[in-house]
Design an enzyme around this catalytic site. Structure first.
Site, PDB file in Angstrom:
ATOM      1  N   ASP A  32       0.817  -1.322  -0.015  1.00 26.71           N
ATOM      2  CA  ASP A  32       0.144   0.084   0.195  1.00 26.71           C
ATOM      3  C   ASP A  32       0.756   1.261   0.056  1.00 26.71           C
ATOM      4  OD1 ASP A  32      -2.238  -1.399  -0.183  1.00 26.71           O
ATOM      5  OD2 ASP A  32      -2.440  -1.598   2.243  1.00 26.71           O
ATOM      6  N   SER A  40      18.165 -43.637   2.287  1.00 27.09           N
ATOM      7  CA  SER A  40      18.349 -42.736   1.277  1.00 27.09           C
ATOM      8  C   SER A  40      17.164 -42.307   0.414  1.00 27.09           C
ATOM      9  CB  SER A  40      19.584 -43.277   0.367  1.00 27.09           C
ATOM     10  OG  SER A  40      19.227 -44.751  -0.418  1.00 27.09           O
TER      11      SER A  40
END
Length: 643
Positions: free
Chosen positions: A42, A550
């Site tokens: 704004d 993994s």
């Protein structure tokens, strides 16, 4: 409300052909200034750009009618127009009264052409602001005169300076709402000046404006008789653009395309990043270091006697030198440096946090390389400029880190040239742009570390053992049976006289990786270290067996890329989550379900199953002994299984 005129208004029926040609010729040769508007929510960014478009007569009659109708619909009274609606094109932007995306607009005056980017003020859209600023020559930092310097004012100023924007305009907006009070204006400028000095902004141009009322936009306003500076448009028309400064720098051009339409022509096309070039100039090709001389400068409109920064050209050389996309052609007497390790500032732009050790694609100039980022040296708090400790970077975070790439690349520090010193990071799996960065310098160790030649090769080590080195990479959920099967495989290989070694996930965390936890970032580093150790073992000719969850494909692919083709064997021990949880021999799933164990794969941390595993083991259909037999047969033989 009347429109200010910044460009001559012509009636088509009053123009003769020579007038049209003269006008078009003058318009074609105007310089182009790219700038952004930024600041907090704004502060009036969109309104200011709408005013610039309106006052420069860039709005068609139907657009103006629609604008007036929209302004009345959302509540603007009288003949006032909500200029922000010209720029806020997304429905969500109009509904919320905010800017979300980067909006680009073109307009022109008698003296110059402009491309302006309206960037978001919300912190969550900081990445969009970085996108808009990456090609800008100038930044207009807006401040609401009622609010003064805010957090986003500081953030956007820091980013604009970081990205290398040389020209800053401090536009104190909405002066009409504070009665055009000079004391308010002076206090804001003084506050901003103190902050700007702290972050390295040596100078900026301040001006009091009202985007809504038009004060000091196209002409000096009678409402601010105490202000003696230029209007915004006047300043934008006269400021020096970066391409003008770049023309005086040494010649650099990244090769975008090798133009070979026939056997008689071979040229190197690209955008000149800095400097100037002419036929007869000596050049050097980086990273190879080969030298040659420019024979021709070819363009669609014919050959040129000279080309400068900002022009796209095709260069032909007098010698047949090896030059391809991604290489840099530079002045022979002042070439760019090459390196494979750097310190850089990184702006993280993705919802998922940065994972140190994970390979990302890095696009710099016209080339793309694989890059790995280390743990950040620090993260910058843009409010206080404090340097904070950080293990990773999250969305909108800014930090400094070292990174390495998979081969030496030509570069310049970002402070010297944005095109050859700036880069983006791309996720290898999703192709999302996840970060942007600016190179500070090459690390000294990049020049000091070299591969040491050895007389006993990895092939000799393997021949001595009478086997082909392999990395058997077991992956699967906790409790899937990886370690059990891997242990049986090693015993069978040992019985066959094979030289092997087992790296188990739990065992490695007692030593090599005892400092790592189970966050996504630590999991990536865990796998990177194991991959490096496994590679050294395969260099010694061993068959290496690893049993790790993994969970991420990217890290498994990273380890695969470390080894010669065919040596990495991905083994997916595929066990349904319910079955793995039912086994729960370590009691980990129970802890994870109760919330006592965080970041547990399959519960609150993801597992990405392999897409093209060499061996697929379904533990619901076979025993561990049967699975081990299949794997051993694969190592001895040449085929794969999908069971």
């Amino acid at each position: 409300m009347t429109q200010a005129t910044t460009e001559p208004v012509y009636k088509a029926d009053s123009l003769i052909a020579s007038d049209i040609d003269a006008y078009l010729e003058a318009h074609q040769h105007k310089t182009m200034l790219r700038f952004i508007t930024c600041g907090s929510v704004d502060d009036g960014k969109s309104t200011l750009i709408g005013r610039l478009l309106y006052d420069s007569k860039q709005i068609f009659e139907d657009q103006l009618a629609s604008l007036e109708a929209d302004s009345k619909r959302i509540g603007t009274q009288g003949q006032d127009i909500d200029f922000a609606l010209l720029v806020d094109g997304l429905a969500a932007e109009r509904e919320q009264g905010i800017t979300i995306d980067v909006a680009y607009r073109f307009f022109a005056t008698e003296k110059r052409k402009f491309i302006v980017a309206d960037t978001p003020g919300h912190e969550q859209y900081t990445r969009n602001m970085v996108t808009g600023a990456s090609t800008a020559d100038l930044a207009v930092i807006l401040i609401d005169a009622r609010k003064g310097v805010l957090t986003q004012t500081r953030r956007h100023s820091y980013l604009a300076h970081l990205i290398g924007i040389r020209h800053i305009v401090l536009a104190v907006n909405k002066m009409d709402l504070v009665g055009y009070d000079q004391a308010t204006y002076d206090a804001i400028v003084a506050d901003y000046a103190a902050f700007a000095a702290d972050i390295g902004i040596a100078q900026f141009t301040a001006m009091p404006i009202s985007g809504f009322r038009g004060d000091n936009i196209t002409a000096p306003s009678p409402n601010t008789p105490w202000y003696g500076g230029p209007s915004l448009i006047a300043h934008l028309e006269q400021v020096e653009i970066d391409s003008e400064a770049d023309a005086a720098a040494p010649f650099r051009m990244a090769v975008q395309w090798v133009n070979r339409p026939n056997l008689d022509f071979r040229g190197f096309a690209g955008l000149i990043a800095s400097g100037a070039i002419a036929p007869g100039d000596a050049v050097r090709i980086l990273p190879s270091g080969k030298t040659s001389t420019v024979a021709r400068i070819v363009t669609l409109d014919g050959d040129l006697d000279r080309a400068v920064a900002g022009q796209s050209v095709t260069l032909t050389l007098t010698d047949e030198v090896d030059c391809s996309r991604g290489d840099v052609i530079a002045a022979a007497a002042d070439p760019v440096a090459t390196a494979d390790q750097f310190e850089a500032t990184i702006v993280w732009m993705d919802e998922a946090e940065m994972l140190p050790g994970r390979p990302y694609w890095m696009k710099i100039g016209t080339q793309t390389v694989s890059a790995t980022i280390q743990q950040p040296k620090y993260q910058v708090n843009v409010n206080s400029m404090a340097q904070l400790a950080a293990k990773t970077l999250e969305l909108n975070a800014i930090g400094v880190a070292n990174l390495s790439v998979d081969r030496a690349i030509p570069f310049t520090p970002y402070a010297e040239n944005r095109d050859l010193g700036g880069f983006i990071l791309i996720d290898r799996m999703t192709n999302r742009t996840v970060g942007a960065g600016m190179i500070h310098f090459a690390l000294r160790r990049a020049d000091n570390i070299h591969w040491q030649a050895v007389d006993v090769s990895r092939e000799a080590h393997a021949a001595q053992k009478g086997q082909s080195p392999k990395l058997l990479w077991f992956t699967g959920l906790s409790g899937s049976g990886k370690s059990t099967i891997a242990n049986i495989v090693e015993k069978k290989l040992y019985a066959l006289g094979k030289h092997s070694f087992l790296l188990d996930g739990d065992n490695v965390r007692h030593g090599l990786n005892r400092d790592l936890g189970f966050t996504d970032a630590d999991r990536v580093e865990n796998i990177r270290r194991v991959g490096e150790v496994a590679k050294l073992m395969t260099d010694a000719g061993l068959i290496v067996i690893t049993a790790f969850i993994s969970p991420f494909r990217a890290e498994r692919d990273m380890v695969r890329a470390m080894l010669p083709a065919g040596e990495f064997v991905e083994i997916h021990v595929d066990t349904p989550l319910a079955e793995a949880e039912a086994r729960d021999v370590k009691g980990l799933y129970a802890k994870a379900r109760s919330g006592a164990l965080k970041n547990f794969t399959g519960i609150d941390s993801p597992y990405e199953p392999p897409e093209r595993a060499e061996i697929h083991i379904d533990t619901t259909r076979m025993s561990a002994e049967q699975a081990a037999d299949i794997i051993v047969e694969h190592v001895v033989g040449v085929w794969s299984y999908d069971l």
